[in-house]
Design a protein around this motif. Structure first.
Motif, PDB file in Angstrom:
ATOM      1  N   SER A 173       0.701  -1.171  -0.116  1.00 57.40           N
ATOM      2  CA  SER A 173       0.264  -0.364   0.285  1.00 57.40           C
ATOM      3  C   SER A 173       0.523   1.170   0.245  1.00 57.40           C
ATOM      4  O   SER A 173       2.001   1.391   0.604  1.00 57.40           O
ATOM      5  CB  SER A 173      -1.570   0.479   1.528  1.00 57.40           C
ATOM      6  OG  SER A 173      -1.556  -0.718   0.588  1.00 57.40           O
ATOM      7  N   VAL A 174       0.598   2.340  -1.522  1.00 61.60           N
ATOM      8  CA  VAL A 174       1.089   3.187  -0.824  1.00 61.60           C
ATOM      9  C   VAL A 174       0.215   3.822  -0.520  1.00 61.60           C
ATOM     10  O   VAL A 174      -1.414   4.592  -1.016  1.00 61.60           O
ATOM     11  CB  VAL A 174       1.944   3.912  -2.396  1.00 61.60           C
ATOM     12  CG1 VAL A 174       2.211   5.503  -2.786  1.00 61.60           C
ATOM     13  CG2 VAL A 174       2.404   2.528  -3.148  1.00 61.60           C
ATOM     14  N   TYR A 175       0.538   5.366   0.273  1.00 63.45           N
ATOM     15  CA  TYR A 175      -0.373   6.372   1.270  1.00 63.45           C
ATOM     16  C   TYR A 175      -0.248   7.440   0.797  1.00 63.45           C
ATOM     17  O   TYR A 175       1.083   7.548   0.939  1.00 63.45           O
ATOM     18  CB  TYR A 175      -0.558   6.139   2.492  1.00 63.45           C
ATOM     19  CG  TYR A 175      -1.202   4.581   3.259  1.00 63.45           C
ATOM     20  CD1 TYR A 175      -2.010   4.645   3.409  1.00 63.45           C
ATOM     21  CD2 TYR A 175      -0.001   3.657   3.173  1.00 63.45           C
ATOM     22  CE1 TYR A 175      -2.838   2.958   4.490  1.00 63.45           C
ATOM     23  CE2 TYR A 175      -0.442   2.253   3.957  1.00 63.45           C
ATOM     24  CZ  TYR A 175      -1.526   2.087   4.440  1.00 63.45           C
ATOM     25  OH  TYR A 175      -2.170   1.115   4.570  1.00 63.45           O
ATOM     26  N   VAL A 176      -1.020   8.312   0.606  1.00 58.95           N
ATOM     27  CA  VAL A 176      -0.835   9.889   0.107  1.00 58.95           C
ATOM     28  C   VAL A 176      -2.227  10.873   0.894  1.00 58.95           C
ATOM     29  O   VAL A 176      -3.030  10.352   1.199  1.00 58.95           O
ATOM     30  CB  VAL A 176      -0.734   9.807  -1.286  1.00 58.95           C
ATOM     31  CG1 VAL A 176      -1.640   9.546  -2.370  1.00 58.95           C
ATOM     32  CG2 VAL A 176       0.147  11.533  -1.550  1.00 58.95           C
ATOM     33  N   LYS A 177      -1.145  11.852   1.176  1.00 60.65           N
ATOM     34  CA  LYS A 177      -2.527  12.923   1.658  1.00 60.65           C
ATOM     35  C   LYS A 177      -2.677  13.867   0.400  1.00 60.65           C
ATOM     36  O   LYS A 177      -2.409  14.408   0.271  1.00 60.65           O
ATOM     37  CB  LYS A 177      -1.780  14.224   2.842  1.00 60.65           C
ATOM     38  CG  LYS A 177      -3.175  14.296   3.904  1.00 60.65           C
ATOM     39  CD  LYS A 177      -2.147  15.446   4.554  1.00 60.65           C
ATOM     40  CE  LYS A 177      -1.929  14.457   6.051  1.00 60.65           C
ATOM     41  NZ  LYS A 177      -1.612  14.560   7.274  1.00 60.65           N
ATOM     42  N   ASP A 178      -3.904  14.087   0.450  1.00 60.02           N
ATOM     43  CA  ASP A 178      -4.904  15.262  -0.591  1.00 60.02           C
ATOM     44  C   ASP A 178      -4.753  16.182   0.061  1.00 60.02           C
ATOM     45  O   ASP A 178      -4.465  16.097   1.181  1.00 60.02           O
ATOM     46  CB  ASP A 178      -5.688  13.980  -1.200  1.00 60.02           C
ATOM     47  CG  ASP A 178      -7.772  14.894  -0.113  1.00 60.02           C
ATOM     48  OD1 ASP A 178      -6.830  15.287   0.678  1.00 60.02           O
ATOM     49  OD2 ASP A 178      -8.724  14.125  -1.103  1.00 60.02           O
ATOM     50  N   PRO A 179      -5.132  16.820  -1.204  1.00 56.04           N
ATOM     51  CA  PRO A 179      -5.701  18.069  -0.534  1.00 56.04           C
ATOM     52  C   PRO A 179      -6.231  18.700   0.875  1.00 56.04           C
ATOM     53  O   PRO A 179      -6.330  20.425   0.725  1.00 56.04           O
ATOM     54  CB  PRO A 179      -5.350  19.611  -2.017  1.00 56.04           C
ATOM     55  CG  PRO A 179      -5.186  18.057  -3.294  1.00 56.04           C
ATOM     56  CD  PRO A 179      -5.086  16.494  -2.116  1.00 56.04           C
ATOM     57  N   ASN A 180      -7.111  17.897   0.634  1.00 57.55           N
ATOM     58  CA  ASN A 180      -8.216  17.849   1.956  1.00 57.55           C
ATOM     59  C   ASN A 180      -7.921  17.210   3.247  1.00 57.55           C
ATOM     60  O   ASN A 180      -8.806  17.516   3.868  1.00 57.55           O
ATOM     61  CB  ASN A 180      -9.408  17.367   1.166  1.00 57.55           C
ATOM     62  CG  ASN A 180      -9.498  18.220   0.196  1.00 57.55           C
ATOM     63  OD1 ASN A 180      -9.446  19.271  -0.004  1.00 57.55           O
ATOM     64  ND2 ASN A 180      -9.513  17.611  -1.028  1.00 57.55           N
ATOM     65  N   ASP A 181      -6.557  17.597   3.132  1.00 60.96           N
ATOM     66  CA  ASP A 181      -6.175  16.047   4.285  1.00 60.96           C
ATOM     67  C   ASP A 181      -6.597  15.422   4.476  1.00 60.96           C
ATOM     68  O   ASP A 181      -6.424  14.345   5.750  1.00 60.96           O
ATOM     69  CB  ASP A 181      -6.546  16.984   5.486  1.00 60.96           C
ATOM     70  CG  ASP A 181      -5.102  18.481   5.513  1.00 60.96           C
ATOM     71  OD1 ASP A 181      -4.352  18.242   5.509  1.00 60.96           O
ATOM     72  OD2 ASP A 181      -5.428  19.338   5.781  1.00 60.96           O
ATOM     73  N   MET A 182      -7.234  14.514   3.579  1.00 61.68           N
ATOM     74  CA  MET A 182      -7.604  12.896   3.430  1.00 61.68           C
ATOM     75  C   MET A 182      -6.794  12.224   3.014  1.00 61.68           C
ATOM     76  O   MET A 182      -5.948  12.331   1.633  1.00 61.68           O
ATOM     77  CB  MET A 182      -9.349  12.734   2.982  1.00 61.68           C
ATOM     78  CG  MET A 182      -9.402  10.932   2.890  1.00 61.68           C
ATOM     79  SD  MET A 182     -11.024  10.890   1.518  1.00 61.68           S
ATOM     80  CE  MET A 182     -10.169  11.398  -0.318  1.00 61.68           C
ATOM     81  N   ILE A 183      -6.174  10.785   3.722  1.00 58.14           N
ATOM     82  CA  ILE A 183      -5.260   9.498   3.005  1.00 58.14           C
ATOM     83  C   ILE A 183      -6.250   8.839   2.544  1.00 58.14           C
ATOM     84  O   ILE A 183      -6.800   8.755   2.090  1.00 58.14           O
ATOM     85  CB  ILE A 183      -5.378   9.067   4.770  1.00 58.14           C
ATOM     86  CG1 ILE A 183      -4.079  10.338   5.713  1.00 58.14           C
ATOM     87  CG2 ILE A 183      -4.065   8.503   3.822  1.00 58.14           C
ATOM     88  CD1 ILE A 183      -3.360   9.019   6.803  1.00 58.14           C
ATOM     89  N   VAL A 184      -5.043   9.366   1.109  1.00 55.83           N
ATOM     90  CA  VAL A 184      -5.687   7.402   0.277  1.00 55.83           C
ATOM     91  C   VAL A 184      -5.062   6.234   0.137  1.00 55.83           C
ATOM     92  O   VAL A 184      -3.617   7.419  -0.224  1.00 55.83           O
ATOM     93  CB  VAL A 184      -5.674   8.251  -1.418  1.00 55.83           C
ATOM     94  CG1 VAL A 184      -5.958   7.736  -3.014  1.00 55.83           C
ATOM     95  CG2 VAL A 184      -6.846   9.890  -1.823  1.00 55.83           C
ATOM     96  N   GLU A 185      -4.903   5.604   0.425  1.00 51.18           N
ATOM     97  CA  GLU A 185      -4.395   4.794   0.181  1.00 51.18           C
ATOM     98  C   GLU A 185      -4.901   3.852  -1.633  1.00 51.18           C
ATOM     99  O   GLU A 185      -5.924   3.522  -1.541  1.00 51.18           O
ATOM    100  CB  GLU A 185      -4.730   3.266   1.089  1.00 51.18           C
ATOM    101  CG  GLU A 185      -3.715   2.040   0.800  1.00 51.18           C
ATOM    102  CD  GLU A 185      -4.450   1.183   2.624  1.00 51.18           C
ATOM    103  OE1 GLU A 185      -3.781  -0.225   2.539  1.00 51.18           O
ATOM    104  OE2 GLU A 185      -4.873   1.460   2.861  1.00 51.18           O
TER     105      GLU A 185
END
Length: 178
Positions: free
Chosen positions: A126-138
């Protein structure tokens, strides 16, 4: 229980802090095309609310949707901050090639830890990244050994028993992939 169940996720919706930054992230970094934009005004909860609603499409026809309100008051009311927890996120299924391409775009866009990181779960990477809304996308790539039909059937067959075992206090790991 009904013999039929919902066929797929239609969309999941969140409030965006900035729809243009959200568009750039989901379209240009993650690779989800903007497939619809609805500009609307509806009477909701006793007031007329004016908002824009954007949909970013996934391969199966489902979408991630984001709202932005014209009124700062509505934006604040309906868009509370995302919890600062890695356990509150949305996970998208990708193959290894797609995951590598997205990971490269994340890096080129300047994301660094703690706003992006990788976890090897054994049954998936899993690659996790925080979007511009501070939501984490996996972005999850299943390990081939973990998605064999006989193994998926065994997980389904044992799901209730494993949940009951864990809830009763036996917290022994059943992840045999690590």
């Amino acid at each position: 229980m009904s013999a039929r169940r919902p066929s797929r996720l239609h969309h999941t919706a969140y409030v965006s802090k900035d729809l243009e930054k959200t568009r750039v992230f989901y379209e240009e970094i993650i690779g989800l095309p903007l497939v619809a934009t609805w500009c609307e005004a509806d009477e909701l909860f006793g007031e007329v609310r004016t908002y824009c609603h954007c949909f970013f499409g996934l391969e199966d026809g489902s979408a991630l949707a984001f709202f932005q309100f014209a009124s700062g008051r509505d934006q604040h009311l309906f868009g509370p901050p995302m919890p600062a927890s890695p356990f509150h996120h949305i996970a998208l299924s990708v193959d290894a090639e797609t995951q590598r391409a997205i990971e490269s775009r994340i890096e080129k866009a300047g994301y660094r830890e703690p706003d992006t990181y990788v976890l090897e779960h054994g049954y998936c990477r899993s690659v996790y990244v925080k979007d511009p809304n501070d939501m984490i996308v996996e972005l999850t790539c299943d390990a081939p050994k973990a998605v064999a039909p006989e193994l998926e059937e065994a997980r389904r067959k044992n799901a209730h028993r494993e949940l009951a075992r864990w809830l009763s206090g036996d917290h022994t790991s059943n992840n045999t992939y690590r």
